[in-house]
Design a protein around this motif. Sequence first.
Motif, PDB file in Angstrom:
ATOM      1  N   UNK A 186     -36.889  39.528  -0.881  1.00  0.00           N
ATOM      2  CA  UNK A 186     -36.969  40.696  -1.849  1.00  0.00           C
ATOM      3  C   UNK A 186     -35.884  41.660  -1.520  1.00  0.00           C
ATOM      4  N   UNK A 245     -39.721  56.464  -0.773  1.00  0.00           N
ATOM      5  CA  UNK A 245     -40.919  56.790  -1.276  1.00  0.00           C
ATOM      6  C   UNK A 245     -42.065  55.976  -1.744  1.00  0.00           C
ATOM      7  N   UNK A 246     -41.610  54.716  -2.513  1.00  0.00           N
ATOM      8  CA  UNK A 246     -42.424  54.009  -2.994  1.00  0.00           C
ATOM      9  C   UNK A 246     -42.912  52.789  -1.714  1.00  0.00           C
ATOM     10  N   UNK A 247     -42.492  53.054  -0.705  1.00  0.00           N
ATOM     11  CA  UNK A 247     -43.386  52.251   0.566  1.00  0.00           C
ATOM     12  C   UNK A 247     -41.926  51.242   1.014  1.00  0.00           C
ATOM     13  N   UNK A 294     -36.254  47.379   5.701  1.00  0.00           N
ATOM     14  CA  UNK A 294     -35.982  46.684   4.253  1.00  0.00           C
ATOM     15  C   UNK A 294     -34.866  47.368   3.964  1.00  0.00           C
ATOM     16  N   UNK A 310     -36.443  63.203   0.628  1.00  0.00           N
ATOM     17  CA  UNK A 310     -36.738  64.503  -0.064  1.00  0.00           C
ATOM     18  C   UNK A 310     -35.471  64.965  -0.727  1.00  0.00           C
ATOM     19  N   UNK A 334     -44.288  67.359  -1.902  1.00  0.00           N
ATOM     20  CA  UNK A 334     -43.402  66.457  -0.703  1.00  0.00           C
ATOM     21  C   UNK A 334     -44.229  66.431   0.375  1.00  0.00           C
ATOM     22  N   UNK A 367     -43.502  62.653   2.532  1.00  0.00           N
ATOM     23  CA  UNK A 367     -42.212  62.511   2.518  1.00  0.00           C
ATOM     24  C   UNK A 367     -41.513  63.532   3.490  1.00  0.00           C
ATOM     25  N   UNK A 368     -42.359  64.516   3.865  1.00  0.00           N
ATOM     26  CA  UNK A 368     -42.076  65.656   4.709  1.00  0.00           C
ATOM     27  C   UNK A 368     -43.031  66.225   5.472  1.00  0.00           C
ATOM     28  N   UNK A 381     -43.184  57.437  11.103  1.00  0.00           N
ATOM     29  CA  UNK A 381     -42.712  56.931   9.951  1.00  0.00           C
ATOM     30  C   UNK A 381     -43.162  55.708   9.356  1.00  0.00           C
ATOM     31  N   UNK A 400     -45.097  55.010   5.752  1.00  0.00           N
ATOM     32  CA  UNK A 400     -44.449  54.282   4.528  1.00  0.00           C
ATOM     33  C   UNK A 400     -45.566  53.483   4.124  1.00  0.00           C
ATOM     34  N   UNK A 451     -48.050  55.298   2.098  1.00  0.00           N
ATOM     35  CA  UNK A 451     -47.631  55.662   0.994  1.00  0.00           C
ATOM     36  C   UNK A 451     -47.783  54.540  -0.156  1.00  0.00           C
ATOM     37  N   UNK A 452     -47.287  53.395   0.552  1.00  0.00           N
ATOM     38  CA  UNK A 452     -47.343  52.191  -0.569  1.00  0.00           C
ATOM     39  C   UNK A 452     -48.615  52.025  -1.158  1.00  0.00           C
ATOM     40  N   UNK A 498     -45.965  58.362  -7.098  1.00  0.00           N
ATOM     41  CA  UNK A 498     -45.299  59.234  -7.306  1.00  0.00           C
ATOM     42  C   UNK A 498     -44.432  59.355  -8.886  1.00  0.00           C
ATOM     43  N   UNK A 530     -41.389  61.561 -10.425  1.00  0.00           N
ATOM     44  CA  UNK A 530     -40.457  62.722 -10.036  1.00  0.00           C
ATOM     45  C   UNK A 530     -39.874  63.130 -11.608  1.00  0.00           C
ATOM     46  N   UNK A 590     -41.902  47.091  -8.151  1.00  0.00           N
ATOM     47  CA  UNK A 590     -41.423  47.347  -6.949  1.00  0.00           C
ATOM     48  C   UNK A 590     -42.316  47.770  -5.917  1.00  0.00           C
ATOM     49  N   UNK A 629     -43.886  44.452  -4.676  1.00  0.00           N
ATOM     50  CA  UNK A 629     -43.027  43.404  -4.230  1.00  0.00           C
ATOM     51  C   UNK A 629     -42.337  43.681  -2.898  1.00  0.00           C
ATOM     52  N   UNK A 630     -42.212  44.912  -2.695  1.00  0.00           N
ATOM     53  CA  UNK A 630     -41.542  45.336  -1.361  1.00  0.00           C
ATOM     54  C   UNK A 630     -42.813  45.370  -0.409  1.00  0.00           C
ATOM     55  N   UNK A 675     -42.936  41.272  -0.106  1.00  0.00           N
ATOM     56  CA  UNK A 675     -41.688  40.521   0.288  1.00  0.00           C
ATOM     57  C   UNK A 675     -41.026  39.839  -0.817  1.00  0.00           C
TER      58      UNK A 675
END
Lengths: 401, 225
Positions: free
Chosen positions: A3, A310-312, A317, A396, B52, B57-58, B77, B81, B84-85, B90, B92, B109, B112-113, B116
């Motif tokens: 991906x 943000x989307x993970x 990656x 951010x 945030x 994210x913070x 982190x 990550x 969050x996924x 989110x 914005x 996305x 998929x992320x 993979x």
Amino acid sequence: MLYALKIATRYLTANKAQTALLVTGVAVGVFIFIFMSALIGGLAEFILSRTVGDISHITIEAETADPALLISPEGHVLVVAERGRARTATLAEAATWLPLIEAVPGVRAVSPQITGAGFLTRGAQVSQVSVTGVEPGRESAILDLAGYMVAGDVRVGSGLIVVGRDLADDLALSVGQTLRLQSSNGVTSTLTLSGIFKTGNGGMDGARAFVSLSTARTLFSMPQGVSRIEIKLDDLNAADATALRIRALTGLDAVPWTDGAEQLMEALNAQAQTGYFLKTFALITIVIGVASALLLSTYRRRPEIGIMRAMGAGRRFVIFVFVAQGALVGLMGGIMGATLGYLALLPFPSRDAFQPGTLPMDITQGSYGLAITLTVIGAILASILPARSAARVDPVTAIGQ
Amino acid sequence: MSALLEVRDLFKTYGTGEAATRVLRGLSLGLEAGDMAALLGPSGSGKSTLLTILGTLMKPTSGSYVMLGQDMIAADDKALTDFRNAHIGFVFQFHNLLPDFTALENVIFPTAVREGRETPAARARGRDLLSRMGLADRIDFPSANLSGGQKQRVAVARALMNSPELVLADEPTGNLDRASAMQVMDLIDQINREEGTTFLISTHDEKIAAFCRRQIVVGDGIVTG
Ligand SMILES: Nc1ncnc2c1ncn2[C@@H]1O[C@H](COP(=O)(O)OP(=O)(O)OP(=O)(O)O)[C@@H](O)[C@H]1O
Ligand SMILES: [Mg+2]
């Protein structure tokens, strides 16, 4: 990471003009790399073939052992025997060694020879000549005599002689004429001129004569053995190693052509160094080009990187997305440069047909695979810095921009 | 209703010394599963800052944050990550979509992320979400060419892709006209009712605030109402 590869590809295709420019830049670097490889390699080949192509790669000479010097413990020389002028050292056992040497891997041809000096006379004309007796049928084993013939042919059967063009001119000889050859041992033979050669080498063309081994035996009073064995190899670069092997095998003093060719080797080395230098610079240019282009791209795509994070999307990656871009640019540029390099080298004559006055490019020495591999590695290394900076983007601030 | 998340005594200070801006000063807040809450307060009151932090994210300068029973302050982190996924979507105000990808590619996305690759199942769900957002005819459209309202609807679809428990929206309709804004809000409301997804939406718009069942007002670095 399929991906991440997809995203990398999309980033490259989204900016087609920019990517094309970058890939072209890389290709130019690769092109220079390949051109330099072909030129330096071809030049070395050319110089070597011109200088050592026609000489023996390994030579075994009879020990011209100096007469014994008897030295007393006090340091007074007791006896010094003067070396006989007609004395010729022999490799008496040559007949035993030859098959052994011929069986050594990499040996292409072996030429047993009897050499000596003499005078060639025709009528009132006399010329000093250096005589080489070779085996009939193996005249071209070392020196490509057959290729240099300008008149008659290369046969050195019994009673026949082949001489150089300048010598023939000096004595006003033509093929079929008879002449007398008197050796330094005082033996005289009457021989028929069967051919005239011209190598372009003055010393050779003006004072060299080839006769058969048996004629030379008579001339130099050498009933057995030979005075010299010349060996030609498939690969002249293997001379040092092969000489060692022959020495170990036979105990004879086999001398590779590189002995005494230090200046030539030094020159070739310096030339190769220059090549490495230029190729390194070509690679550095590629690395800098790719690194700066990708760094710019990471900067431009900061908001997107923030969104992905943000989307993970993990840091790895993001790193992969940018390293993959570098690798793809390197691969495309490498293949494009290698193809262009190959096409540009096609019009140059092959290595056997170098024309004086043109660059002796050797298309077979373009190092295409190496150029592509190094370029891909270089481009990947170049992308590490931008990729790391992309992975450190703070989502951010990036999204807030 | 059960507690989805809880923050206590959040402090957030930007910068240090003279330039220090103390934005959050001991803010505490809880959100229940299924909440539909508006986040209100004057400009500069710290709404985006809070979102945030809630979005992981913070990190706050100090304070505690627990979501779904997990400590969001201690997590590293990589863990955040992945969290969050799976659990947070989110939306914005600006910079929502990846411009070089189609609407569908943007929506899938998050899946998929994680997997993979773009699986057929993810594509099917993405198409379904886009259809629900009224974008059935824009599925393979380059996202850069979408209108502002369409982009925000794609962003909502993407936020819902992995069926998160919480969706954080920072002025999602801030630069849309009234009709587009209401269309987006209707969709959010529908998802909230049907799937029980919790929404926290910061806004300056009274109409949008009235749309939500709960209003949270921040001022002086704490929740004032
Ligand atoms: N990265 C930063 N560095 C320094 N100060 C910041 C930073 N981000 C925000 N601030 C300051 O923190 C305060 C709160 O900002 P924040 O964006 O959270 O407010 P907001 O309530 O979302 O305002 P708005 O309604 O205008 O979006 C503001 O005074 C802002 O200037
Ligand atoms: Mg804000």
